[in-house]
Scaffold this active site. Structure first.
Site, PDB file in Angstrom:
ATOM      1  N   LYS A 203      -1.716  -1.554  -3.740  1.00 36.62           N
ATOM      2  CA  LYS A 203      -2.710  -0.481  -3.750  1.00 36.62           C
ATOM      3  C   LYS A 203      -1.922   0.806  -3.923  1.00 36.62           C
ATOM      4  O   LYS A 203      -1.179   1.213  -3.042  1.00 36.62           O
ATOM      5  CB  LYS A 203      -3.520  -0.462  -2.455  1.00 36.62           C
ATOM      6  CG  LYS A 203      -4.501   0.711  -2.364  1.00 36.62           C
ATOM      7  CD  LYS A 203      -5.183   0.755  -0.994  1.00 36.62           C
ATOM      8  CE  LYS A 203      -6.079   1.978  -0.867  1.00 36.62           C
ATOM      9  NZ  LYS A 203      -6.695   2.076   0.490  1.00 36.62           N
TER      10      LYS A 203
ATOM     11  N   TYR B 201       0.857  -1.190   0.000  1.00 31.04           N
ATOM     12  CA  TYR B 201       0.000   0.000   0.000  1.00 31.04           C
ATOM     13  C   TYR B 201       0.892   1.239   0.000  1.00 31.04           C
ATOM     14  O   TYR B 201       1.534   1.544   0.997  1.00 31.04           O
ATOM     15  CB  TYR B 201      -0.916  -0.031   1.225  1.00 31.04           C
ATOM     16  CG  TYR B 201      -1.884   1.116   1.359  1.00 31.04           C
ATOM     17  CD1 TYR B 201      -2.179   1.979   0.306  1.00 31.04           C
ATOM     18  CD2 TYR B 201      -2.536   1.340   2.567  1.00 31.04           C
ATOM     19  CE1 TYR B 201      -3.086   3.016   0.440  1.00 31.04           C
ATOM     20  CE2 TYR B 201      -3.446   2.373   2.725  1.00 31.04           C
ATOM     21  CZ  TYR B 201      -3.713   3.208   1.656  1.00 31.04           C
ATOM     22  OH  TYR B 201      -4.613   4.249   1.805  1.00 31.04           O
TER      23      TYR B 201
END
Length: 294
Positions: A162, A134
């Site tokens: 992400k 992320y």
């Protein structure tokens, strides 16, 4: 591991005492799955992870796995800026039966690119779970470079990222130079369609709490080659997406859920509930929601 296209970063419902409201969580989980979510991220930033104790996180992981009953993947937010603590929480999440973990870039202590690489590699080696990285420089103050993500993609259980840098050129670079089964997800709702257009896998979404069916329809249009319909729907959803980030996340989306009859309670300090002016603006935008479908 295929996490699907529409992954919702789930809010954590609280009761009037500010404790986790598990009956409300059960209702929310079912609401999200019924409205198009393919998978859920539990105890991420949208789930107010900075204010949850590790014990609360593990309880929430176990509860969500139980409610899921194998119907959909559960991704546990176990990342932090403390490598040892992240390993411990990751192993507890694995014991709780989650299907994958999400690891945020280490915030505040600002590691180098090599430091980030070693951080994620060390956690990955301590778990058999599939891992989603992320990258969110706006919150963590460090930006993981495409080269670092590309290197990490060679580690067998690091399977996705992400990407919330907002940098489409960087995302295209990552997609181009990682294995075909490595998935890049948009970390910004408003970039969902552009990210799909350069080969991204989908989105880890906040807005899906409110407009999950519409986002799923947009993705379906794109997948079937109906680009004009997808882009029209994308543009019509943008005002709602923007309103859900008009104040620090997750205060707006929690307010929106409460307005829509999905009770999730308030937020924990240092987050604050919306002001009356903010709530009124949100309500006006949500009242136009029914007009966005095509």
């Amino acid at each position: 591991m295929n996490f699907g296209q529409l992954i919702t970063a789930m809010v954590t419902p609280f009761d009037e005492q500010g404790e986790i409201d598990f009956p409300a969580a059960r209702n929310l989980i079912n609401h999200l799955i019924e409205n198009g979510s393919d998978a859920l991220v539990v105890a991420g930033t949208t789930g107010e992870s900075p204010t949850l104790t590790n014990e609360e996180k593990v309880n929430l992981f176990e509860f969500t796995v139980q409610v899921a009953g194998g119907r959909f993947p559960v991704i546990a937010g176990t990342g932090s800026n403390n490598t040892r603590e992240s390993i411990q929480l990751t192993q507890q999440a694995e014991a709780a039966g989650v299907d994958g973990i999400m690891l945020v870039t280490p915030y505040y202590n600002k590691p180098s690119q090599e430091g980030m690489y070693q951080h994620f590699k060390t956690i990955a080696q301590a778990s058999s779970l599939p891992i989603m990285l992320y990258n969110i420089p706006g919150r963590s103050s460090v930006n993981m470079s495409p080269d670092t993500i590309i290197r990490l993609a060679d580690i067998p259980n690091i399977v996705a990222v992400k990407e919330a840098s907002g940098d489409l050129d960087a995302m295209a670079d990552i997609i181009e130079h990682t294995p075909a089964d490595f998935a890049l997800y948009s970390g910004d709702d408003g970039l969902t369609l552009p990210v799909l257009s350069i080969g991204g896998a989908g989105v880890v979404s906040v807005s899906a709490h409110i407009i999950g069916p519409e986002m799923k329809t947009m993705m379906s249009h794109f997948n079937s080659g109906r680009i004009r319909e997808a882009s029209t729907l994308h543009r019509r959803m943008l005002p709602i997406m923007k309103e859900l980030f008009a104040a620090p996340n997750p205060s707006p989306v929690k307010a929106a859920l409460n307005l829509e009859g999905v009770a999730v309670g308030g937020v924990r300090l240092p987050m604050l509930p919306l002001t009356d002016v903010q709530l009124s603006s949100l309500n006006r935008v949500l009242h136009g929601q029914d007009t966005i479908l095509i």
